[in-house]
Scaffold this motif. Structure first.
Motif, PDB file in Angstrom:
ATOM      1  N   HIS A 182      39.673  38.191  55.152  1.00 27.19           N
ATOM      2  CA  HIS A 182      39.619  37.095  54.178  1.00 27.19           C
ATOM      3  C   HIS A 182      40.981  36.480  53.861  1.00 27.19           C
ATOM      4  CE1 HIS A 182      35.363  37.027  52.740  1.00 27.19           C
ATOM      5  NE2 HIS A 182      35.362  38.170  53.399  1.00 27.19           N
ATOM      6  N   TYR A 210      45.086  43.445  42.435  1.00 22.06           N
ATOM      7  CA  TYR A 210      43.756  42.913  42.746  1.00 22.06           C
ATOM      8  C   TYR A 210      43.174  43.607  43.975  1.00 22.06           C
ATOM      9  CZ  TYR A 210      44.753  38.936  39.616  1.00 22.06           C
ATOM     10  OH  TYR A 210      45.047  38.142  38.545  1.00 22.06           O
ATOM     11  N   LYS A 227      32.625  41.974  45.228  1.00 20.62           N
ATOM     12  CA  LYS A 227      32.471  40.582  45.664  1.00 20.62           C
ATOM     13  C   LYS A 227      33.257  39.647  44.760  1.00 20.62           C
ATOM     14  CE  LYS A 227      28.981  37.016  46.514  1.00 20.62           C
ATOM     15  NZ  LYS A 227      27.532  36.671  46.449  1.00 20.62           N
ATOM     16  N   ASP A 228      33.161  39.863  43.449  1.00 17.44           N
ATOM     17  CA  ASP A 228      33.895  39.016  42.492  1.00 17.44           C
ATOM     18  C   ASP A 228      35.403  39.162  42.673  1.00 17.44           C
ATOM     19  OD1 ASP A 228      31.504  38.152  41.444  1.00 17.44           O
ATOM     20  OD2 ASP A 228      31.533  39.516  39.725  1.00 17.44           O
ATOM     21  N   LEU A 230      36.999  40.059  45.403  1.00 13.88           N
ATOM     22  CA  LEU A 230      37.399  39.455  46.669  1.00 13.88           C
ATOM     23  C   LEU A 230      37.559  37.942  46.507  1.00 13.88           C
ATOM     24  CD1 LEU A 230      38.030  39.979  49.626  1.00 13.88           C
ATOM     25  CD2 LEU A 230      35.598  39.696  50.147  1.00 13.88           C
ATOM     26  N   GLU A 231      36.685  37.340  45.741  1.00 15.16           N
ATOM     27  CA  GLU A 231      36.795  35.904  45.474  1.00 15.16           C
ATOM     28  C   GLU A 231      38.066  35.611  44.692  1.00 15.16           C
ATOM     29  OE1 GLU A 231      34.247  32.307  43.286  1.00 15.16           O
ATOM     30  OE2 GLU A 231      33.295  34.234  43.701  1.00 15.16           O
ATOM     31  N   ARG A 232      38.385  36.466  43.717  1.00 11.25           N
ATOM     32  CA  ARG A 232      39.614  36.277  42.945  1.00 11.25           C
ATOM     33  C   ARG A 232      40.837  36.390  43.853  1.00 11.25           C
ATOM     34  NH1 ARG A 232      40.975  39.647  37.493  1.00 11.25           N
ATOM     35  NH2 ARG A 232      39.135  38.462  36.838  1.00 11.25           N
ATOM     36  N   GLU A 234      41.026  35.755  47.105  1.00 10.53           N
ATOM     37  CA  GLU A 234      41.120  34.545  47.936  1.00 10.53           C
ATOM     38  C   GLU A 234      41.660  33.371  47.132  1.00 10.53           C
ATOM     39  OE1 GLU A 234      38.257  34.082  51.459  1.00 10.53           O
ATOM     40  OE2 GLU A 234      36.963  34.713  49.807  1.00 10.53           O
ATOM     41  N   ASN A 235      41.158  33.201  45.921  1.00 12.80           N
ATOM     42  CA  ASN A 235      41.607  32.090  45.079  1.00 12.80           C
ATOM     43  C   ASN A 235      43.083  32.235  44.719  1.00 12.80           C
ATOM     44  OD1 ASN A 235      39.057  30.967  45.101  1.00 12.80           O
ATOM     45  ND2 ASN A 235      38.435  31.863  43.152  1.00 12.80           N
ATOM     46  N   GLU A 238      45.245  31.376  47.704  1.00 17.42           N
ATOM     47  CA  GLU A 238      45.303  29.919  47.885  1.00 17.42           C
ATOM     48  C   GLU A 238      46.217  29.270  46.845  1.00 17.42           C
ATOM     49  OE1 GLU A 238      43.966  27.742  50.122  1.00 17.42           O
ATOM     50  OE2 GLU A 238      43.393  29.473  51.329  1.00 17.42           O
ATOM     51  N   LYS A 256      41.234  28.020  57.879  1.00 15.56           N
ATOM     52  CA  LYS A 256      40.619  27.575  56.621  1.00 15.56           C
ATOM     53  C   LYS A 256      40.962  26.125  56.313  1.00 15.56           C
ATOM     54  CE  LYS A 256      40.285  31.935  54.058  1.00 15.56           C
ATOM     55  NZ  LYS A 256      40.761  32.666  52.850  1.00 15.56           N
TER      56      LYS A 256
END
Length: 273
Positions: A182, A210, A227-228, A230-232, A234-235, A238, A256
């Motif tokens: 990811h 994290y 899952k939550d 992992l999203e944090r 990635e964000n 970025e 990406k």
């Protein structure tokens, strides 16, 4: 530098072996140097000759050697419980300690030896040791001590030591592979290298936290929280892409952010459709 051992040092560390005579120490002593050489190969490497360059490292290594040797030799010793600790059965009038007592002693010593190993790791990170093969072998994951494992995973009914960390290692690798997919292998490897060097920037400290939380959720099989998180991750990668250059320069980032060809009317190769 040469490490020397004595009965006094050994019994100060392994208090259960304290005895008015040197029975236990005399049986342990011949094995201390072998244990030290093993620890030099597996853990210390070149740092074995520079223990005094890191405050507290020499005493931590001595403690580890004594505990590890005692741990390895307990099954070979015919122990008897004395008023001051465990001794060695020396005549037929002394009854050996019960199997349960010896088992409990072995577990206590094993736990202490594992904690001593972790303490050595904590002292070695951030030194020249971080660039050695021993560093890569001993810190293959972001969570590398039992103390960290307890921070990120709840084990309500268990006393957590290094053996539990080893037990969880396959799940750690699986979770870290997901992180590599990811936010790129390059970026994850950079964070891991910074871990060994104890050289996080402010942003990397947050990212490492994290990532460890994500790994902890995976170990605990809390997939919704994983899952939550992992999203944090990635964000955050970025949002801090300019700072996280290892991420921005990675193939994963380029994929990406790949822009497909935009078909414009003013383009000499405009396509109808």
């Amino acid at each position: 530098m040469a490490i020397t051992f004595s009965q006094n040092v050994f019994e100060r560390i392994c208090t259960s072996a304290t005895n008015s005579t040197a029975e236990v120490y005399d049986m342990i002593a011949p094995h201390l140097d072998d244990t030290l050489q093993s620890i030099n190969r597996v853990l210390l490497g070149d740092m074995a000759d520079k223990l005094d360059s890191v405050p507290g490292l020499e005493s931590a290594v001595v403690k580890l050697v004594c505990l590890r040797t005692y741990q390895e030799q307990i099954p070979q010793l015919d122990l008897v419980l004395t008023p001051t600790g465990f001794g060695v059965v020396s005549n037929q009038n002394l009854a050996p300690a019960s199997a349960d007592r010896v088992k409990n002693l072995l577990q206590q010593v094993t736990n202490s030896a594992e904690d001593a190993y972790d303490r050595c790791l904590e002292l070695l990170v951030g030194t020249d040791w971080a660039d050695t093969a021993q560093a890569r072998i001993n810190i293959p994951n972001l969570i590398y001590t039992a103390r960290q494992l307890k921070m990120y995973v709840e084990f309500p009914s268990e006393d957590v030591h290094r053996s539990k960390l080893v037990e969880c290692r396959s799940r750690m690798y699986q979770a870290e592979e997901k992180l590599r997919q990811h936010v790129s292998a390059e970026f994850f490897d950079h964070i891991l290298e910074q871990t060994r060097h104890n050289a996080y920037t402010k942003e990397e400290t947050a990212m490492a936290d994290y990532m460890c939380k994500f790994i902890g959720f995976c170990i605990a099989k809390d997939w919704a929280a994983a899952k939550d998180m992992l999203e944090r991750i990635e964000n955050y990668a970025e949002a801090k892409a300019e700072t996280f250059t290892a991420y921005k320069n990675s193939e994963a980032y380029k994929v990406k952010h790949f822009q497909t060809y935009q078909n414009e009317k003013d383009d000499s190769t405009y396509f109808w459709g």
